[in-house]
Design an enzyme around this catalytic site. Structure first.
Site, PDB file in Angstrom:
ATOM      1  N   CYS A  23       0.871  -1.168   0.000  1.00 11.25           N
ATOM      2  CA  CYS A  23       0.000   0.000   0.000  1.00 11.25           C
ATOM      3  C   CYS A  23       0.914   1.226   0.000  1.00 11.25           C
ATOM      4  O   CYS A  23       2.111   1.093   0.234  1.00 11.25           O
ATOM      5  CB  CYS A  23      -0.826   0.007   1.262  1.00 11.25           C
ATOM      6  SG  CYS A  23      -2.585  -0.019   1.006  1.00 11.25           S
ATOM      7  N   CYS A  97      -4.785   0.656  -4.097  1.00  8.71           N
ATOM      8  CA  CYS A  97      -4.462   2.074  -3.973  1.00  8.71           C
ATOM      9  C   CYS A  97      -4.459   2.790  -5.306  1.00  8.71           C
ATOM     10  O   CYS A  97      -3.907   3.872  -5.444  1.00  8.71           O
ATOM     11  CB  CYS A  97      -3.143   2.261  -3.235  1.00  8.71           C
ATOM     12  SG  CYS A  97      -1.902   1.009  -3.553  1.00  8.71           S
ATOM     13  N   CYS A 101      -0.583   3.585  -6.376  1.00  7.69           N
ATOM     14  CA  CYS A 101      -0.026   2.362  -5.815  1.00  7.69           C
ATOM     15  C   CYS A 101       1.454   2.236  -6.171  1.00  7.69           C
ATOM     16  O   CYS A 101       1.870   2.586  -7.275  1.00  7.69           O
ATOM     17  CB  CYS A 101      -0.791   1.144  -6.351  1.00  7.69           C
ATOM     18  SG  CYS A 101      -0.917  -0.163  -5.149  1.00  7.69           S
TER      19      CYS A 101
END
Length: 144
Positions: A23, A97, A101
Site C-alpha cells: 500500500c 491504492c 499504488c
C-alpha cells in the site's frame, strides 16, 4: 467439489514464497494482511507488508480491531516499512491504492482492490478485515 485456483508458476526451490502486501502508507490494509497472512498461511508463505511512504504508526483502529478479533498485537509485532526494506517478494499483493499504488516487480502479482477504511466506522473496518481474511485464504490455496 470446488476447483482450486490455478497455481502461479513461481519456480521457487528450497523455501516458501515471500508475499508482500503493498500500500502507499503501509499503515492499515497492508498491515492487517501481513498479520492475517502470518496467522493463516505461515505454513505456505512468508508475509511482509510495505509501502512507498511511512505513516509513522499502524492505524490505531486497525490495531485495536485485529487485537480484539485475533489476539494479534500489531503494534508490538509489526512496524511501518518501505518497500526497499523487506526481502525481495515472489508475490506482490496490491491492496487497492489505484494510480498511486507503488510500482514493484514480482513473479506474480494481484490487486485486491480494497477500500481504505481509515477514518470510517468500526463496521467498515470489520468488513475490510473480513475481506482480507477471505483473500488470504484464497491466496494460500493458490500457493499450496
Amino acid at each position: 467439489m470446488v476447483d482450486k485456483p490455478a497455481k502461479p508458476e513461481l519456480n521457487i526451490i528450497g523455501r516458501k514464497p515471500r508475499v508482500a502486501f503493498v500500500c502507499v502508507h503501509n499503515s492499515c490494509r497492508s498491515q492487517i494482511a501481513e498479520a492475517l497472512g502470518r496467522l493463516y498461511a505461515s505454513d505456505v508463505f512468508d508475509s511482509y507488508s510495505a509501502g512507498t511512504e511511512l505513516k509513522g504508526r499502524i492505524n490505531p483502529d486497525a490495531a485495536r480491531l485485529v487485537k480484539k478479533l485475533y489476539g494479534i498485537d500489531m503494534e508490538q509485532s509489526q512496524y511501518s516499512k518501505l518497500l526497499d526494506s523487506i526481502p525481495e517478494a515472489d508475490v506482490i499483493v496490491y491492496m487497492g491504492c489505484d494510480a498511486s499504488c507503488p510500482n514493484a516487480k514480482a513473479r506474480y502479482s494481484e490487486d485486491w482492490g480494497l477500500s481504505d477504511p481509515t477514518g470510517k466506522s468500526d463496521d467498515d473496518f470489520m468488513e475490510t478485515i473480513s475481506q482480507i481474511q477471505a483473500k488470504i485464504l484464497e491466496l494460500k490455496s493458490k500457493l499450496e
